[in-house]
Write an enzyme that holds these catalytic residues in place. Structure first.
Site, mmCIF file in Angstrom:
data_model
loop_
_atom_site.group_PDB
_atom_site.id
_atom_site.type_symbol
_atom_site.label_atom_id
_atom_site.label_comp_id
_atom_site.label_asym_id
_atom_site.label_seq_id
_atom_site.Cartn_x
_atom_site.Cartn_y
_atom_site.Cartn_z
ATOM 1 N N LYS A 13 0.754 -1.205 -0.068
ATOM 2 C CA LYS A 13 -0.014 0.105 -0.105
ATOM 3 C C LYS A 13 0.891 1.133 0.067
ATOM 4 O O LYS A 13 0.478 2.157 -0.868
ATOM 5 C CB LYS A 13 -0.929 0.101 1.189
ATOM 6 N N ARG A 88 -9.973 2.011 9.340
ATOM 7 C CA ARG A 88 -9.957 0.630 9.625
ATOM 8 C C ARG A 88 -10.924 0.090 10.538
ATOM 9 O O ARG A 88 -10.967 -1.138 10.843
ATOM 10 C CB ARG A 88 -8.568 0.442 10.679
ATOM 11 N N ARG A 127 11.477 -8.722 5.097
ATOM 12 C CA ARG A 127 11.652 -7.308 5.194
ATOM 13 C C ARG A 127 12.238 -7.110 6.574
ATOM 14 O O ARG A 127 13.113 -6.409 6.659
ATOM 15 C CB ARG A 127 10.452 -6.623 4.712
ATOM 16 N N ARG A 133 14.172 -5.762 12.023
ATOM 17 C CA ARG A 133 13.124 -5.401 12.707
ATOM 18 C C ARG A 133 12.911 -6.731 13.692
ATOM 19 O O ARG A 133 12.082 -7.639 12.956
ATOM 20 C CB ARG A 133 11.952 -5.403 11.839
ATOM 21 N N ARG A 144 -1.020 -9.912 12.764
ATOM 22 C CA ARG A 144 -1.488 -8.676 12.074
ATOM 23 C C ARG A 144 -2.220 -9.044 10.979
ATOM 24 O O ARG A 144 -3.307 -8.373 10.410
ATOM 25 C CB ARG A 144 -0.190 -7.726 11.683
#
Length: 189
Positions: A13, A88, A127, A133, A144
């Protein structure tokens, strides 16, 4: 153009929002970017957002709705925008509807990037590893994805009923997906 871009985490997105905003001359507005900026600047809002996020929660509708309303009141968004990460919840959809009605405006389209969940998880794990991360474990990413499916995906039905939803295959190169979006928007007029 007044647009929303939706889709599960990892669907691209943010990447696509930049290209769409450029093409149509509107600002790409990411609620996540606004929150992160406030956290980095240690503003009162940022401190509250940080507290909520560290507790594993989502920033409430009241705060989020106000942030979006304030941002859409800025001059660069008066004649169009692309919202990424908002709405959301059903309450946020209602708040956006009220805001647009008060301005005698309406959404032109809702772009939904779709992709296979396992592909997205693999993309996000990769990623997370390349960007260091540590909090983005495969398990956290899958949670998520499920939260999106449970809470946000149902909003797509409401936009589909209004004739606003454009479903786009989010897998492929950035340019391929961008061209699919452009073609779909152009076909709408």
């Amino acid at each position: 153009m007044r647009l929303l871009i939706m889709g599960p985490p990892g669907a691209g997105k943010g990447t696509q929002a930049k290209g769409i905003a450029e093409r149509y001359g509107v600002p790409a507005i990411s609620t996540g970017d606004i929150f992160r900026s406030n956290v980095a600047q240690r503003t009162p809002l940022g401190l509250e957002v940080e507290r909520i996020m560290h507790a594993g929660g989502y920033v409430g509708d009241d705060i989020t709705n106000q942030i979006v309303a304030d941002r859409l009141a800025e001059e660069d968004a008066r004649h169009g925008f692309l919202l990424d990460g908002y709405p959301r919840t059903v309450a946020q959809v209602a708040a956006l509807d009220e805001l647009l009605t008060a301005r005698s405006a309406q959404l032109d389209a809702v772009i939904c990037l779709e992709a296979d969940r396992d592909e997205l998880v693999a993309r996000l794990v990769k990623r997370a590893e390349s960007e260091g991360r540590a909090d983005d474990s495969e398990e956290a990413i899958r949670v998520r994805q499920q939260v999106y499916a449970d809470e946000t995906a149902p909003l797509l039905d409401a936009y589909a009923e209004r004739g606003l939803l454009i479903r786009i295959d989010g897998l492929g190169s950035v340019d391929e997906v961008g061209q699919r979006i452009a073609d779909a928007l152009d076909a709408r007029g």
